[in-house]
Design a protein around this motif. Structure first.
Motif, PDB file in Angstrom:
ATOM      1  N   LEU A 426     -72.806 -24.094  37.779  1.00 46.66           N
ATOM      2  CA  LEU A 426     -72.965 -25.338  38.535  1.00 46.66           C
ATOM      3  C   LEU A 426     -71.957 -26.350  38.009  1.00 46.66           C
ATOM      4  O   LEU A 426     -71.911 -26.633  36.809  1.00 46.66           O
ATOM      5  CB  LEU A 426     -74.380 -25.897  38.383  1.00 46.66           C
ATOM      6  N   SER A 427     -71.142 -26.882  38.911  1.00 48.79           N
ATOM      7  CA  SER A 427     -70.152 -27.886  38.521  1.00 48.79           C
ATOM      8  C   SER A 427     -70.097 -28.971  39.588  1.00 48.79           C
ATOM      9  O   SER A 427     -70.327 -28.700  40.774  1.00 48.79           O
ATOM     10  CB  SER A 427     -68.767 -27.247  38.358  1.00 48.79           C
ATOM     11  N   ILE A 428     -69.793 -30.181  39.168  1.00 52.44           N
ATOM     12  CA  ILE A 428     -69.567 -31.289  40.100  1.00 52.44           C
ATOM     13  C   ILE A 428     -68.064 -31.449  40.267  1.00 52.44           C
ATOM     14  O   ILE A 428     -67.345 -31.655  39.283  1.00 52.44           O
ATOM     15  CB  ILE A 428     -70.202 -32.589  39.599  1.00 52.44           C
ATOM     16  N   VAL A 429     -67.592 -31.332  41.489  1.00 50.23           N
ATOM     17  CA  VAL A 429     -66.158 -31.317  41.773  1.00 50.23           C
ATOM     18  C   VAL A 429     -65.756 -32.605  42.491  1.00 50.23           C
ATOM     19  O   VAL A 429     -66.363 -32.984  43.494  1.00 50.23           O
ATOM     20  CB  VAL A 429     -65.780 -30.100  42.635  1.00 50.23           C
ATOM     21  N   LEU A 430     -64.735 -33.261  41.970  1.00 52.61           N
ATOM     22  CA  LEU A 430     -64.173 -34.448  42.616  1.00 52.61           C
ATOM     23  C   LEU A 430     -63.107 -33.991  43.608  1.00 52.61           C
ATOM     24  O   LEU A 430     -62.129 -33.346  43.238  1.00 52.61           O
ATOM     25  CB  LEU A 430     -63.554 -35.362  41.567  1.00 52.61           C
ATOM     26  N   ASP A 431     -63.305 -34.316  44.875  1.00 56.33           N
ATOM     27  CA  ASP A 431     -62.345 -33.988  45.929  1.00 56.33           C
ATOM     28  C   ASP A 431     -61.495 -35.228  46.185  1.00 56.33           C
ATOM     29  O   ASP A 431     -61.922 -36.166  46.868  1.00 56.33           O
ATOM     30  CB  ASP A 431     -63.092 -33.568  47.200  1.00 56.33           C
ATOM     31  N   ALA A 432     -60.293 -35.251  45.606  1.00 54.29           N
ATOM     32  CA  ALA A 432     -59.462 -36.453  45.676  1.00 54.29           C
ATOM     33  C   ALA A 432     -58.968 -36.732  47.085  1.00 54.29           C
ATOM     34  O   ALA A 432     -58.707 -37.881  47.447  1.00 54.29           O
ATOM     35  CB  ALA A 432     -58.282 -36.323  44.712  1.00 54.29           C
ATOM     36  N   LYS A 433     -58.808 -35.695  47.899  1.00 55.03           N
ATOM     37  CA  LYS A 433     -58.316 -35.895  49.255  1.00 55.03           C
ATOM     38  C   LYS A 433     -59.371 -36.570  50.125  1.00 55.03           C
ATOM     39  O   LYS A 433     -59.076 -37.494  50.888  1.00 55.03           O
ATOM     40  CB  LYS A 433     -57.908 -34.555  49.867  1.00 55.03           C
ATOM     41  N   ARG A 434     -60.614 -36.128  50.004  1.00 54.06           N
ATOM     42  CA  ARG A 434     -61.702 -36.703  50.805  1.00 54.06           C
ATOM     43  C   ARG A 434     -62.335 -37.921  50.143  1.00 54.06           C
ATOM     44  O   ARG A 434     -63.133 -38.623  50.757  1.00 54.06           O
ATOM     45  CB  ARG A 434     -62.767 -35.640  51.059  1.00 54.06           C
ATOM     46  N   GLU A 435     -62.017 -38.134  48.871  1.00 53.04           N
ATOM     47  CA  GLU A 435     -62.556 -39.244  48.072  1.00 53.04           C
ATOM     48  C   GLU A 435     -64.071 -39.171  47.963  1.00 53.04           C
ATOM     49  O   GLU A 435     -64.770 -40.185  47.980  1.00 53.04           O
ATOM     50  CB  GLU A 435     -62.090 -40.598  48.631  1.00 53.04           C
ATOM     51  N   THR A 436     -64.597 -37.957  47.859  1.00 56.83           N
ATOM     52  CA  THR A 436     -66.014 -37.716  47.615  1.00 56.83           C
ATOM     53  C   THR A 436     -66.123 -36.612  46.573  1.00 56.83           C
ATOM     54  O   THR A 436     -65.125 -36.070  46.100  1.00 56.83           O
ATOM     55  CB  THR A 436     -66.750 -37.291  48.900  1.00 56.83           C
ATOM     56  N   SER A 437     -67.353 -36.268  46.219  1.00 60.89           N
ATOM     57  CA  SER A 437     -67.607 -35.173  45.292  1.00 60.89           C
ATOM     58  C   SER A 437     -68.574 -34.190  45.917  1.00 60.89           C
ATOM     59  O   SER A 437     -69.253 -34.496  46.901  1.00 60.89           O
ATOM     60  CB  SER A 437     -68.174 -35.702  43.963  1.00 60.89           C
ATOM     61  N   TYR A 438     -68.630 -33.001  45.339  1.00 57.03           N
ATOM     62  CA  TYR A 438     -69.615 -32.017  45.796  1.00 57.03           C
ATOM     63  C   TYR A 438     -70.095 -31.176  44.623  1.00 57.03           C
ATOM     64  O   TYR A 438     -69.385 -31.012  43.615  1.00 57.03           O
ATOM     65  CB  TYR A 438     -69.052 -31.125  46.908  1.00 57.03           C
ATOM     66  N   LEU A 439     -71.297 -30.672  44.770  1.00 58.75           N
ATOM     67  CA  LEU A 439     -71.846 -29.722  43.815  1.00 58.75           C
ATOM     68  C   LEU A 439     -71.355 -28.337  44.192  1.00 58.75           C
ATOM     69  O   LEU A 439     -71.521 -27.906  45.339  1.00 58.75           O
ATOM     70  CB  LEU A 439     -73.371 -29.755  43.839  1.00 58.75           C
ATOM     71  N   LEU A 440     -70.757 -27.640  43.250  1.00 57.60           N
ATOM     72  CA  LEU A 440     -70.210 -26.308  43.481  1.00 57.60           C
ATOM     73  C   LEU A 440     -71.073 -25.274  42.771  1.00 57.60           C
ATOM     74  O   LEU A 440     -71.425 -25.449  41.605  1.00 57.60           O
ATOM     75  CB  LEU A 440     -68.775 -26.245  42.954  1.00 57.60           C
ATOM     76  N   VAL A 441     -71.405 -24.196  43.491  1.00 62.45           N
ATOM     77  CA  VAL A 441     -72.174 -23.094  42.926  1.00 62.45           C
ATOM     78  C   VAL A 441     -71.303 -21.845  42.988  1.00 62.45           C
ATOM     79  O   VAL A 441     -70.898 -21.410  44.075  1.00 62.45           O
ATOM     80  CB  VAL A 441     -73.495 -22.858  43.697  1.00 62.45           C
ATOM     81  N   LEU A 442     -70.987 -21.287  41.819  1.00 62.13           N
ATOM     82  CA  LEU A 442     -70.139 -20.103  41.722  1.00 62.13           C
ATOM     83  C   LEU A 442     -70.918 -18.933  41.131  1.00 62.13           C
ATOM     84  O   LEU A 442     -71.825 -19.139  40.303  1.00 62.13           O
ATOM     85  CB  LEU A 442     -68.929 -20.371  40.816  1.00 62.13           C
ATOM     86  N   ASP A 443     -70.540 -17.730  41.531  1.00 63.26           N
ATOM     87  CA  ASP A 443     -71.004 -16.539  40.837  1.00 63.26           C
ATOM     88  C   ASP A 443     -70.356 -16.548  39.452  1.00 63.26           C
ATOM     89  O   ASP A 443     -69.135 -16.568  39.330  1.00 63.26           O
ATOM     90  CB  ASP A 443     -70.597 -15.290  41.624  1.00 63.26           C
ATOM     91  N   ALA A 444     -71.169 -16.545  38.401  1.00 58.71           N
ATOM     92  CA  ALA A 444     -70.627 -16.688  37.052  1.00 58.71           C
ATOM     93  C   ALA A 444     -69.780 -15.505  36.631  1.00 58.71           C
ATOM     94  O   ALA A 444     -68.890 -15.639  35.785  1.00 58.71           O
ATOM     95  CB  ALA A 444     -71.765 -16.895  36.051  1.00 58.71           C
ATOM     96  N   ALA A 445     -70.022 -14.336  37.203  1.00 62.60           N
ATOM     97  CA  ALA A 445     -69.266 -13.140  36.833  1.00 62.60           C
ATOM     98  C   ALA A 445     -67.893 -13.117  37.480  1.00 62.60           C
ATOM     99  O   ALA A 445     -66.895 -12.767  36.837  1.00 62.60           O
ATOM    100  CB  ALA A 445     -70.046 -11.886  37.207  1.00 62.60           C
ATOM    101  N   THR A 446     -67.812 -13.503  38.741  1.00 64.89           N
ATOM    102  CA  THR A 446     -66.566 -13.361  39.504  1.00 64.89           C
ATOM    103  C   THR A 446     -65.869 -14.675  39.808  1.00 64.89           C
ATOM    104  O   THR A 446     -64.707 -14.677  40.235  1.00 64.89           O
ATOM    105  CB  THR A 446     -66.860 -12.662  40.836  1.00 64.89           C
ATOM    106  N   LEU A 447     -66.562 -15.802  39.651  1.00 61.38           N
ATOM    107  CA  LEU A 447     -66.106 -17.138  40.042  1.00 61.38           C
ATOM    108  C   LEU A 447     -65.877 -17.253  41.549  1.00 61.38           C
ATOM    109  O   LEU A 447     -65.110 -18.112  42.008  1.00 61.38           O
ATOM    110  CB  LEU A 447     -64.845 -17.563  39.274  1.00 61.38           C
ATOM    111  N   GLU A 448     -66.546 -16.419  42.314  1.00 64.62           N
ATOM    112  CA  GLU A 448     -66.515 -16.570  43.766  1.00 64.62           C
ATOM    113  C   GLU A 448     -67.536 -17.616  44.197  1.00 64.62           C
ATOM    114  O   GLU A 448     -68.634 -17.702  43.643  1.00 64.62           O
ATOM    115  CB  GLU A 448     -66.826 -15.235  44.444  1.00 64.62           C
ATOM    116  N   GLN A 449     -67.145 -18.432  45.196  1.00 63.86           N
ATOM    117  CA  GLN A 449     -68.043 -19.486  45.657  1.00 63.86           C
ATOM    118  C   GLN A 449     -69.250 -18.900  46.371  1.00 63.86           C
ATOM    119  O   GLN A 449     -69.129 -18.026  47.217  1.00 63.86           O
ATOM    120  CB  GLN A 449     -67.314 -20.444  46.592  1.00 63.86           C
ATOM    121  N   ILE A 450     -70.426 -19.430  46.010  1.00 68.59           N
ATOM    122  CA  ILE A 450     -71.676 -19.062  46.682  1.00 68.59           C
ATOM    123  C   ILE A 450     -72.082 -20.158  47.660  1.00 68.59           C
ATOM    124  O   ILE A 450     -72.452 -19.887  48.797  1.00 68.59           O
ATOM    125  CB  ILE A 450     -72.794 -18.829  45.646  1.00 68.59           C
TER     126      ILE A 450
END
Length: 471
Positions: A426-450
């Motif tokens: 679980l990571s909080i990602v700053l999206d500089a282009k949209r000037e907002t943030s989002y919570l990112l959920v990744l598969d910890a083994a592969t780092l593929e977005q869930i």
């Protein structure tokens, strides 16, 4: 040219509570609980402009997961430092690199009294039994309600003026284990435990020291506290009278080298001291015993330049410099292998990938052998990727997207997982282009977005937090 990370230094003033964030992808059905984070949100108070990333007033963030849905709330930490700043319209507490104008008497009181230091808990979230604490490097962690984020006052006073925001949990008792520095005519390093029920601190080891080192964290093995003194040190006698902010009293003395001391967790006695080359680190990754040897892993810098890099004036410039001509100093996974039998040390780099804000599968691997480290990698100007490093061979995989700047990834294990890396990040990602943030959920083994959950505002660059299965 991509958007820069500089948006993460823009103040966030709004406090909101949203029951249902827009989610793309599908959150795991087993993911139930809360991600709690803290970090600086405001660097200007009235006419006062704070000087360092570490100085900003703390804001708490909560993402709660249930039945494939996620809610969000944020709230300023209602600390004494925050209330005084709002009431007086200026900074009144001594922060990391910003110190309000005070008399010599007030400076001396601030140095030698635990109650005169800041309670601006903008570094990490601690857990003490059923209590949740917002912590910084002072002696005063602030308890808060995990659901409402409402502060409930100082939880305890550490036995010293300085402490860490990276405590450990005692596996056997559930107590909190931490370190403090007692400054004075006779200074000392102190390790202490805080009972999960009574919240009373008890000193279990005290080591005298003439020039205390700056230490942001410490190591722990099954039998040892691991005290790593990097050669960034202070003379306590001059600290109160110098007129300089706290961190600017420390001096880099590479001739001292790095000193590592093992202290017995039960008896408090020194079990060995070791000398290594000069390095600097904020974060211990993990430590464990390997036969007769002790393994200590840190994210190490060549020196303490990174502290200067994080002053706001310099940091703004680094974030704008997309060509990388003046890059942020990088840390690397570094291992000390200590041999108590002959006091020797072997130092080795575990990976060539720069990495900071390290996380491991704590429940399974703390104080034990481990294989995987997750953290943030960096471009020239700021942390712009999530990394998974296999320390068995030093290889790494990465997640990144253009104009996006992820914060520390928190590992949450699958409740029925077998493998060390089975779970999500679980990571909080700053999206500089949209000037907002989002919570990112990744598969910890592969780092593929869930999945990801969108927040309607930006979340400034912040430090640490954790996941609790309590919703």
């Amino acid at each position: 040219m991509g958007r820069t990370a500089e948006l993460g230094l823009r103040a966030l003033h709004d406090e909101i509570a949203l029951d249902d964030l827009p989610v793309s992808g599908e959150l795991p059905g087993w993911l139930t609980g809360s991600l709690l984070r803290t970090g600086p949100a405001v660097w200007e108070i009235g006419g006062d402009r704070l000087r360092h990333w570490f100085d900003g007033l703390a804001m708490l963030h909560r993402f709660a997961f249930s039945d494939g849905r996620v809610s969000y709330a944020n709230k300023f930490l209602d600390s004494e430092a925050y209330r005084a700043a709002r009431h007086k319209g200026r900074l009144t507490s001594r922060e990391f690199a910003t110190d309000p104008c005070r008399s010599i008497f007030q400076r001396v009181q601030s140095l030698f009294s635990t109650t005169a230091t800041t309670d601006n808990g903008n570094v990490n979230i601690g857990v003490l039994g059923d209590r949740f604490l917002a912590m910084t490097e002072s002696a005063l962690p602030v308890e808060f309600d995990r659901r409402t984020l409402k502060a409930a006052g100082v939880a305890y006073q550490a036995p010293g003026q300085l402490s860490t925001a990276h405590p450990h949990r005692d596996r056997a008792t559930g107590a909190m284990l931490n370190y403090a520095a007692k400054l004075g005519a006779k200074s000392s390093y102190r390790f202490f435990r805080v009972d999960a029920e009574t919240a009373r601190p008890e000193v279990v080891a005290s080591i005298p020291v003439r020039e205390p080192a700056y230490m942001h964290s410490f190591g722990l093995t099954e039998h040892w506290f691991v005290l790593a003194e990097f050669p960034l040190v202070v003379n306590p006698a001059g600290l109160a009278l110098s007129g300089r902010p706290f961190i600017e009293n420390y001096r880099w003395k590479p001739e001292r080298g790095t000193r590592i001391t093992l202290i017995d967790r039960e008896t408090g006695k020194v079990g060995g001291t070791f000398a290594a080359d000069p390095l600097f680190a904020f974060h211990h990754v993990n430590s464990h015993e390997d036969g007769d040897e002790v393994v200590v892993d840190v994210c190490a810098f060549d020196d303490a330049q990174v502290i200067k890099d994080l002053y706001l004036d310099r940091l703004h410039g680094l974030m704008r410099d997309s060509a990388g001509a003046d890059a942020l100093q990088a840390a690397h996974l570094t291992r000390f292998r200590l041999s108590p039998g002959d006091s020797s040390v072997i130092t080795e780099r575990l990976s060539e990938e720069p990495l900071e804000f390290p996380r491991i599968n704590t429940g399974r691997c703390q104080e034990r052998p481990y294989r995987y480290v997750w953290g943030n990698g960096q471009g020239s100007g700021w942390f712009d990727r999530i990394l998974k490093v296999d320390i068995a061979d030093g290889t790494a995989i990465a997640w990144s997207e253009p104009d996006c700047f992820p914060a520390e990834p928190v590992f949450v294990p699958h409740p029925e997982g077998v493998e060390e890396d089975e779970g999500v990040l679980l990571s909080i990602v700053l999206d500089a282009k949209r000037e907002t943030s989002y919570l990112l959920v990744l598969d910890a083994a592969t780092l593929e977005q869930i999945a990801r959950a969108e927040v309607p505002h930006h979340i400034p660059h912040h430090f640490h937090g954790g996941f609790t299965s309590k919703s």
